[in-house]
Write a protein that holds these residues in place. Structure first.
Motif, PDB file in Angstrom:
ATOM      1  N   GLY A   9       0.807  -1.218   0.000  1.00  0.00           N
ATOM      2  CA  GLY A   9       0.000   0.000   0.000  1.00  0.00           C
ATOM      3  C   GLY A   9       0.837   1.263   0.000  1.00  0.00           C
ATOM      4  N   GLY A  10       0.345   2.291   0.707  1.00  0.00           N
ATOM      5  CA  GLY A  10       0.931   3.626   0.652  1.00  0.00           C
ATOM      6  C   GLY A  10       2.357   3.725   1.136  1.00  0.00           C
ATOM      7  N   ARG A  11       2.822   2.777   1.955  1.00  0.00           N
ATOM      8  CA  ARG A  11       4.180   2.877   2.483  1.00  0.00           C
ATOM      9  C   ARG A  11       5.219   2.885   1.375  1.00  0.00           C
ATOM     10  N   SER A  12       4.916   2.236   0.257  1.00  0.00           N
ATOM     11  CA  SER A  12       5.863   2.170  -0.851  1.00  0.00           C
ATOM     12  C   SER A  12       5.810   3.414  -1.724  1.00  0.00           C
ATOM     13  N   TYR A  13       4.826   4.287  -1.491  1.00  0.00           N
ATOM     14  CA  TYR A  13       4.652   5.401  -2.405  1.00  0.00           C
ATOM     15  C   TYR A  13       5.043   6.744  -1.806  1.00  0.00           C
ATOM     16  N   HIS A  14       5.809   6.707  -0.721  1.00  0.00           N
ATOM     17  CA  HIS A  14       6.378   7.947  -0.194  1.00  0.00           C
ATOM     18  C   HIS A  14       7.728   8.177  -0.849  1.00  0.00           C
ATOM     19  N   VAL A  15       7.767   8.066  -2.163  1.00  0.00           N
ATOM     20  CA  VAL A  15       8.995   8.259  -2.928  1.00  0.00           C
ATOM     21  C   VAL A  15       8.705   9.253  -4.036  1.00  0.00           C
ATOM     22  N   ALA A  16       9.749   9.958  -4.479  1.00  0.00           N
ATOM     23  CA  ALA A  16       9.563  11.027  -5.455  1.00  0.00           C
ATOM     24  C   ALA A  16       9.325  10.502  -6.859  1.00  0.00           C
ATOM     25  N   ALA A  17       9.879   9.323  -7.153  1.00  0.00           N
ATOM     26  CA  ALA A  17       9.776   8.794  -8.511  1.00  0.00           C
ATOM     27  C   ALA A  17       9.876   7.284  -8.475  1.00  0.00           C
ATOM     28  N   LEU A  18       9.458   6.673  -9.583  1.00  0.00           N
ATOM     29  CA  LEU A  18       9.526   5.227  -9.720  1.00  0.00           C
ATOM     30  C   LEU A  18       9.925   4.916 -11.155  1.00  0.00           C
ATOM     31  N   GLY A  19      10.866   3.987 -11.321  1.00  0.00           N
ATOM     32  CA  GLY A  19      11.329   3.613 -12.647  1.00  0.00           C
ATOM     33  C   GLY A  19      12.625   2.841 -12.541  1.00  0.00           C
ATOM     34  N   ARG A  20      13.157   2.440 -13.666  1.00  0.00           N
ATOM     35  CA  ARG A  20      14.414   1.697 -13.646  1.00  0.00           C
ATOM     36  C   ARG A  20      15.535   2.567 -13.088  1.00  0.00           C
ATOM     37  N   VAL A  21      16.505   1.906 -12.477  1.00  0.00           N
ATOM     38  CA  VAL A  21      17.547   2.627 -11.746  1.00  0.00           C
ATOM     39  C   VAL A  21      18.249   3.647 -12.629  1.00  0.00           C
ATOM     40  N   GLU A  22      18.541   3.271 -13.896  1.00  0.00           N
ATOM     41  CA  GLU A  22      19.242   4.218 -14.771  1.00  0.00           C
ATOM     42  C   GLU A  22      18.396   5.459 -15.036  1.00  0.00           C
ATOM     43  N   ARG A  23      17.060   5.282 -15.144  1.00  0.00           N
ATOM     44  CA  ARG A  23      16.183   6.434 -15.336  1.00  0.00           C
ATOM     45  C   ARG A  23      16.113   7.276 -14.064  1.00  0.00           C
ATOM     46  N   MET A  24      16.123   6.628 -12.914  1.00  0.00           N
ATOM     47  CA  MET A  24      16.106   7.349 -11.642  1.00  0.00           C
ATOM     48  C   MET A  24      17.353   8.202 -11.488  1.00  0.00           C
ATOM     49  N   ARG A  25      18.514   7.612 -11.819  1.00  0.00           N
ATOM     50  CA  ARG A  25      19.766   8.368 -11.691  1.00  0.00           C
ATOM     51  C   ARG A  25      19.802   9.544 -12.649  1.00  0.00           C
ATOM     52  N   LYS A  26      19.315   9.335 -13.869  1.00  0.00           N
ATOM     53  CA  LYS A  26      19.286  10.440 -14.836  1.00  0.00           C
ATOM     54  C   LYS A  26      18.352  11.548 -14.357  1.00  0.00           C
ATOM     55  N   ALA A  27      17.192  11.162 -13.802  1.00  0.00           N
ATOM     56  CA  ALA A  27      16.257  12.163 -13.287  1.00  0.00           C
ATOM     57  C   ALA A  27      16.888  12.972 -12.163  1.00  0.00           C
ATOM     58  N   ALA A  28      17.671  12.305 -11.304  1.00  0.00           N
ATOM     59  CA  ALA A  28      18.349  13.014 -10.219  1.00  0.00           C
ATOM     60  C   ALA A  28      19.380  13.992 -10.769  1.00  0.00           C
ATOM     61  N   MET A  29      20.154  13.548 -11.752  1.00  0.00           N
ATOM     62  CA  MET A  29      21.176  14.419 -12.354  1.00  0.00           C
ATOM     63  C   MET A  29      20.535  15.614 -13.042  1.00  0.00           C
ATOM     64  N   ASP A  30      19.425  15.390 -13.742  1.00  0.00           N
ATOM     65  CA  ASP A  30      18.750  16.483 -14.445  1.00  0.00           C
ATOM     66  C   ASP A  30      18.244  17.548 -13.480  1.00  0.00           C
ATOM     67  N   ARG A  31      17.973  17.144 -12.239  1.00  0.00           N
ATOM     68  CA  ARG A  31      17.498  18.091 -11.231  1.00  0.00           C
ATOM     69  C   ARG A  31      18.637  18.634 -10.374  1.00  0.00           C
ATOM     70  N   GLY A  32      19.873  18.289 -10.742  1.00  0.00           N
ATOM     71  CA  GLY A  32      21.024  18.780  -9.997  1.00  0.00           C
ATOM     72  C   GLY A  32      21.172  18.147  -8.639  1.00  0.00           C
ATOM     73  N   ARG A  33      20.716  16.903  -8.505  1.00  0.00           N
ATOM     74  CA  ARG A  33      20.797  16.218  -7.226  1.00  0.00           C
ATOM     75  C   ARG A  33      21.608  14.941  -7.374  1.00  0.00           C
ATOM     76  N   HIS A  34      22.174  14.471  -6.261  1.00  0.00           N
ATOM     77  CA  HIS A  34      22.952  13.241  -6.272  1.00  0.00           C
ATOM     78  C   HIS A  34      22.091  12.011  -6.008  1.00  0.00           C
ATOM     79  N   PHE A  35      20.889  12.244  -5.488  1.00  0.00           N
ATOM     80  CA  PHE A  35      20.050  11.120  -5.085  1.00  0.00           C
ATOM     81  C   PHE A  35      18.590  11.508  -5.245  1.00  0.00           C
ATOM     82  N   ILE A  36      17.763  10.531  -5.585  1.00  0.00           N
ATOM     83  CA  ILE A  36      16.328  10.752  -5.648  1.00  0.00           C
ATOM     84  C   ILE A  36      15.639   9.615  -4.900  1.00  0.00           C
TER      85      ILE A  36
END
Length: 341
Positions: free
Chosen positions: A297-324
């Motif tokens: 349920g909701g416990r898994s959805y307190h995250v900013a994004a969901l997707g494959r790890v490479e897409r997650m890392r790219k999304a973090a880099m695009d936002r100027g962050r080291h982690f998402i």
């Protein structure tokens, strides 16, 4: 720390978003209030009606929804290409359905502007509206504010109806969209409010089943006079041909939801049904972690994004962050790069 919405929503990263909004104090203001004895079930229909009305204004598509007693879930697709194709007259006409036009723009539409500065000012305002009509925050604002005002008017009171600002989660690839849609549609089954997806009232899965698709042994009830939103076509079925359409079809999705719903209803939390839907294999989603994710349920959805790890890392880099937040969850569910459909 709460982040600005512009840091959480980026159309360049993904057009798909999971949104969640809860009633104030999590009170049952859309269902049966066991403390007061009042019934607010009719307000669920208000949300569906408003969604349908907003679809005629915004460049936003509804992929999945679930309207619960004290909260709702939406999976939405932002369509910037559609908004870009609108003429200035169409933008003004759409905006006027929700808000009044300022005098300068009204004069511009009537061809009564006298100077170049006036015309440029009106055109700049129309360009701003075009951006807002494809914006997630403006869509959610137009949905929640309308419902809050209507509910407060019915109750004869003032004040908050929603607990706070809505939560949003970026869905970065097809596997993430599939996982999140399944989670949303199975809310009533997971909560014990329905035995089957077809029996889950006020969900998109029931609507999809009723609109022509079917899962083995399932039958849907007619909605009567209820107005429901238009649901996106899954895959490239029919005449959709949307450039951001997901690769899985309606049949793929219904088979997966039926399989997952059966697993959730079983008492053995670690059990996995023998038949695994092919879509999980095609998108390389781990069945055990997929089921665990949907069950939690909701416990898994307190995250900013969901997707494959490479897409997650790219999304973090695009936002100027080291982690998402959400990489750990994604690493467990999505085990590799998907095969071409």
């Amino acid at each position: 720390m709460t982040r600005a919405r512009k840091e959480l929503v980026s159309i360049e990263a993904t057009p798909y978003y999971h949104c969640i909004c809860r009633c104030v104090r999590r009170a049952f203001l859309c269902g049966e209030d066991f403390y007061s004895g009042k019934n607010y079930e009719h307000r669920r229909g208000w949300l569906l009606e408003r969604l349908r009305a907003l679809q005629d204004v915004f460049a936003v598509d509804v992929c999945a929804y679930a309207v619960m007693s004290n909260h709702y879930h939406l999976v939405l697709r932002l369509d910037s290409d559609r908004a870009a194709s609108w003429s200035e007259d169409e933008v003004m006409e759409r905006w006027e359905r929700l808000f009044s036009l300022p005098l300068l723009v009204a004069r511009y539409r009537a061809g009564q502007t006298r100077t170049e500065a006036e015309r440029e000012g009106a055109q700049a305002q129309i360009a701003l509206w075009r951006e807002r009509l494809q914006d997630l925050s403006w869509f959610m604002r137009s949905l929640n504010e309308h419902l809050a005002r209507r509910a407060n008017a019915e109750d004869g009171c003032k004040g908050r109806f929603w607990e706070g600002r809505y939560k949003s989660q970026a869905l970065l690839d097809d596997a993430a969209v599939l996982t999140c849609m399944s989670y949303v549609d199975l809310n009533p089954v997971r909560a014990g409010m329905a035995d089957t997806p077809a029996g889950s009232d006020f969900t998109s899965i029931q609507q999809r089943i009723r609109e022509g698709a079917s899962v083995p042994g399932a039958t849907g009830e007619e909605s009567g006079e209820r107005t429901e939103p238009r649901l996106t076509t899954l895959g490239h079925e029919g005449d959709d041909g949307h450039p951001n359409a997901v690769v899985f079809t309606t049949d793929d999705y219904l088979e997966l939801v039926d399989w997952t719903g059966r697993a959730i209803r079983e008492d053995k939390r670690g059990a996995i049904p023998d038949h695994i839907p092919p879509i999980l294999d095609r998108l390389q989603i781990d069945p055990a972690h997929f089921l665990r994710h949907v069950r939690r349920g909701g416990r898994s959805y307190h995250v900013a994004a969901l997707g494959r790890v490479e897409r997650m890392r790219k999304a973090a880099m695009d936002r100027g962050r080291h982690f998402i937040k959400g990489i750990g969850v994604s690493r467990r569910i999505f085990v590799g790069s998907p095969e071409c459909p």
